[in-house]
Design an enzyme around this catalytic site. Sequence first.
Site, PDB file in Angstrom:
ATOM      1  N   SER A 293       1.633  -9.858  -0.894  1.00  0.00           N
ATOM      2  CA  SER A 293       1.297  -8.434  -0.811  1.00  0.00           C
ATOM      3  C   SER A 293       1.630  -7.811   0.539  1.00  0.00           C
ATOM      4  CB  SER A 293      -0.188  -8.231  -1.131  1.00  0.00           C
ATOM      5  OG  SER A 293      -0.987  -9.065  -0.313  1.00  0.00           O
TER       6      SER A 293
ATOM      7  N   LYS B 207       0.817  -1.227   0.000  1.00  0.00           N
ATOM      8  CA  LYS B 207       0.000   0.000   0.000  1.00  0.00           C
ATOM      9  C   LYS B 207       0.848   1.274   0.000  1.00  0.00           C
ATOM     10  CE  LYS B 207      -4.342  -1.696   0.670  1.00  0.00           C
ATOM     11  NZ  LYS B 207      -4.393  -2.886   1.544  1.00  0.00           N
TER      12      LYS B 207
ATOM     13  N   GLU C  26      -9.815   6.429   3.206  1.00  0.00           N
ATOM     14  CA  GLU C  26     -10.689   5.426   3.820  1.00  0.00           C
ATOM     15  C   GLU C  26      -9.815   4.245   4.203  1.00  0.00           C
ATOM     16  OE1 GLU C  26     -10.028   5.462   0.644  1.00  0.00           O
ATOM     17  OE2 GLU C  26      -9.432   3.374   0.415  1.00  0.00           O
TER      18      GLU C  26
HETATM   19  C1  LIG Z   1      -5.182  -3.990   1.268  1.00  0.00           C
HETATM   20  C2  LIG Z   1      -4.471  -5.254   1.058  1.00  0.00           C
HETATM   21  C3  LIG Z   1      -4.798  -6.137  -0.009  1.00  0.00           C
HETATM   22  C4  LIG Z   1      -5.960  -5.918  -0.928  1.00  0.00           C
HETATM   23  O1  LIG Z   1      -5.914  -4.773  -1.703  1.00  0.00           O
HETATM   24  P1  LIG Z   1      -5.574  -4.773  -3.258  1.00  0.00           P
HETATM   25  O2  LIG Z   1      -5.872  -3.392  -3.662  1.00  0.00           O
HETATM   26  O3  LIG Z   1      -6.474  -5.779  -3.917  1.00  0.00           O
HETATM   27  O4  LIG Z   1      -4.159  -5.140  -3.410  1.00  0.00           O
HETATM   28  C5  LIG Z   1      -4.016  -7.255  -0.200  1.00  0.00           C
HETATM   29  N1  LIG Z   1      -2.987  -7.544   0.627  1.00  0.00           N
HETATM   30  C6  LIG Z   1      -2.647  -6.741   1.651  1.00  0.00           C
HETATM   31  C7  LIG Z   1      -1.500  -7.128   2.508  1.00  0.00           C
HETATM   32  C8  LIG Z   1      -3.365  -5.575   1.906  1.00  0.00           C
HETATM   33  O5  LIG Z   1      -3.031  -4.782   2.937  1.00  0.00           O
END
Ligand SMILES: *Cc1c(COP(=O)(O)O)cnc(C)c1O
Length: 395
Positions: free
Chosen positions: A379, A91, A113
């Site tokens: 992610s 993020k 948000e």
């Molecule tokens: C917010 C989040 C997501 C989901 O958001 P995307 O916009 O689909 O990437 C996925 N993994 C983590 C670790 C997150 O914090």
Amino acid sequence: MKTTFQITPEGYYGEFGGTYVPEKLQYCVKELQTTYLKVIESEEFKQEYMQLLQDYVGRPSPLYLAKRMSEKYGCKLYLKREDLNHTGAHKINNTVGQILLARKMGKRRIIAETGAGQHGVATATVCALMNMECVVYMGKTDVERQYVNVQKMKMLGAEVRAVTSGSMTLKDAVNEAINDWCSHPEETFYIIGSTVGPHPYPDMVARMQSIISEELKGQLMEKEGRDYPDYLMACIGGGSNAAGTIYHYLNDERVNIVLAEAGGMGVDSGKTAATIQRGKLGILHGSKTLVLQTPDGQVIEPYSISAGLDYPGIGPMHANLAKQHRATVLAINDDEALDAAFELTRMEGIIPAIESAHALGALPKMKFKPTDVVVLTVSGRGDKDIETYLKHFGE
Ligand SMILES: *Cc1c(COP(=O)(O)O)cnc(C)c1O
């Protein structure tokens, strides 16, 4: 005509996307539409952005060959380690970019948000860095569920506003943030956390995250002697980590794209966040996309064990990729994601975010050849999910 998967100048991916906002916001959205590309393609922006990604976020994130998992799944499995970024997920790539844009546009007040709090923390972080006022909207239910992230945001100097409308979760927080933007359009910049919202957000956020696939090209060239994989895999909530992972490979047909959405208790259980499989065309948060809704168009509250995937819509880019069969979309249920999280932890010593575990949960459903090069984006890291994991440990 050859299909491309890029956005049109009006902000559409196929039939999805566009700008569906209240009249009061049209000027602001238009201002953003006419400014964002000019700024983010300027040398000055690029230089500052890349410098911060390197020295502040800690990029490039490693591309790690997971040997034991590769053996198990019969392929060469590489993990793109977004979990190692500052603040623990992808993020921050996006919030660093958007705050630079906000400053360039002369805005002093940032709103955002957040659901689980990850985007809220990433936004509060860059606001501290840039000395900007920060207001984060968060559903009251989430404020109560995500105590640590709320405290982090406050420590970083942000004001957290608990939203008590609707189901008091993420979609309501987005509604309140949009209301705030309507009330203070001149001085406010709204940093959206995923590839959702009115044009240009889906494209802008995808570009901010496209550093992921930009790095992949060089890293794969170095490790594999070719700059593309056979498979790219990522989880999708709104779609931003996936968008970044696939951005530079969208038109490369040698690359298979596999996206994992949250099945929750099962796509037919009524407790799901599998928007691509269960959603219908609708308008949500300024964009025409697939939405979980009742036959008369009321948004259905989604469910997933993962707060970050618990969204009733999906980015228009991804809705189009699924519709054009460019991407394969699998729904991964809570229990499959939990198993996958424990597996990665025990086999590679990496505790993933429960969102990322949905991408890992797609591995058992795949049929690879031993020579296949597979890149899966982790992610985020699992620190924030330890309570969830401990609750299910040994089940
Ligand atoms: C917010 C989040 C997501 C989901 O958001 P995307 O916009 O689909 O990437 C996925 N993994 C983590 C670790 C997150 O914090």
